[in-house]
Design a protein around this motif. Structure first.
Motif, PDB file in Angstrom:
ATOM      1  N   ASN A 227      55.184  39.260  34.851  1.00  0.00           N
ATOM      2  CA  ASN A 227      54.109  39.179  35.640  1.00  0.00           C
ATOM      3  C   ASN A 227      53.995  40.609  36.290  1.00  0.00           C
ATOM      4  OD1 ASN A 227      51.573  38.586  36.806  1.00  0.00           O
ATOM      5  ND2 ASN A 227      52.059  36.663  37.264  1.00  0.00           N
ATOM      6  N   LEU A 230      51.133  41.055  39.199  1.00  0.00           N
ATOM      7  CA  LEU A 230      51.562  40.438  40.678  1.00  0.00           C
ATOM      8  C   LEU A 230      52.678  41.128  41.329  1.00  0.00           C
ATOM      9  CD1 LEU A 230      51.266  37.885  42.499  1.00  0.00           C
ATOM     10  CD2 LEU A 230      52.777  36.749  40.922  1.00  0.00           C
ATOM     11  N   ARG A 234      52.595  42.814  45.071  1.00  0.00           N
ATOM     12  CA  ARG A 234      53.363  42.309  46.176  1.00  0.00           C
ATOM     13  C   ARG A 234      54.202  43.412  46.517  1.00  0.00           C
ATOM     14  NH1 ARG A 234      55.934  36.917  43.311  1.00  0.00           N
ATOM     15  NH2 ARG A 234      54.114  35.487  44.004  1.00  0.00           N
TER      16      ARG A 234
END
Length: 274
Positions: A227, A230, A234
């Motif tokens: 992923n 994502l 972050r």
């Protein structure tokens, strides 16, 4: 059983950090930064492709970006020398850091290397001196410095761009003085003990945070390769948060805090056995 479980967990982290589909520096650079203008050469010997750096914008703010890129295909890996920098790579980073200091630009470095290139030519051109000079330069920079370990942070090759006000690690990255295989070959005379060595080296993000070597861990779930978007978002948030904090500090205050951060390494018992 507890020790065996810890060894398995640490070795799994090593394997994830080395996953062939794991995002690499240029993957992150293309997402995190705008107007990334790559600069080349050390003005002494040549251009080292393993060390990539230049001017960019992060959240609209000009920054200096420096990172190690490994390559994915065989052709790319040869081009980038598997992310193992030669002396000219560290001298290129020094040139870019000088520019950052001159124009008051925050420095963002990204670590992903098995280690500095160990070839005879690299030693003849001053590999150890180049890394040592990089350490000294980073320790005294007046501008904010944030380092992120993306995958594998190996030995002095990683530390050459790893001295910083804040160090961030992805949760499945590793950071160590030597590879598990190298450690096992020295201690047990066989690389077959790499799993045992990976736990003994305390190279995982959680253990390094407990020791105060890193400040932040970015959760990547089962691995950044599963992923990537994502994880990159972050990481963007953590870098932005730390950059705001560091830029609110006076330059002398920031340098003193960096010095104290470095001096405390090894001064306390981190209680890793717990």
């Amino acid at each position: 059983m507890k020790n065996k479980s810890a060894q398995v967990k640490a070795w799994k982290t090593v394997q994830t950090a080395r996953h062939p589909e794991r995002p690499q520096f240029l993957d992150y650079a293309n997402v995190l930064f705008d107007d990334f203008d790559v600069l080349h050469g050390d003005r002494l010997f040549g251009d080292d492709s393993a060390m990539v750096g230049g001017l960019a914008r992060f959240e609209g703010q000009p920054v200096m970006v420096v990172g190690q890129h490994r390559g994915r295909s065989t052709r790319e890996r040869l081009k980038y020398n598997f992310g193992m920098c030669n002396p000219e790579g560290y001298r290129k980073s020094q040139r870019l850091l000088d520019l950052a200091e001159r124009f008051n630009l925050p420095v963002l470095t990204f670590i992903d290397t098995m280690g500095a290139y160990p070839g005879v030519g690299a030693e003849e051109r001053g590999q150890a001196e180049a890394i040592a000079t990089s350490l000294a330069q980073l320790s005294r920079l007046k501008v904010p410095v944030i380092a992120t370990v993306l995958g594998e942070g190996g030995s002095g090759g990683a530390l050459g761009i790893g001295v910083a006000d804040r160090v961030i690690m992805l949760s499945h990255s590793i950071y160590s003085v030597i590879s598990p295989e190298g450690c096992a070959s020295i201690l047990w005379k066989t690389a077959d003990k790499a799993e045992q060595a990976s736990d003994a080296l305390a190279l995982t993000a959680d253990k390094l945070k407990k020791m105060g070597i890193v400040e932040h861990i970015v959760d990547e779930g089962e691995g950044a390769h599963l992923n990537a978007d994502l994880v990159m978002e972050r990481l963007r948030h953590v870098i932005k948060e730390n950059l705001v904090e560091l830029q609110s500090m006076d330059a002398d205050e920031r340098c003193e805090a960096r010095y104290q951060r470095l001096m405390k390494f090894g001064s306390e018992n981190p209680g890793l056995a717990s």
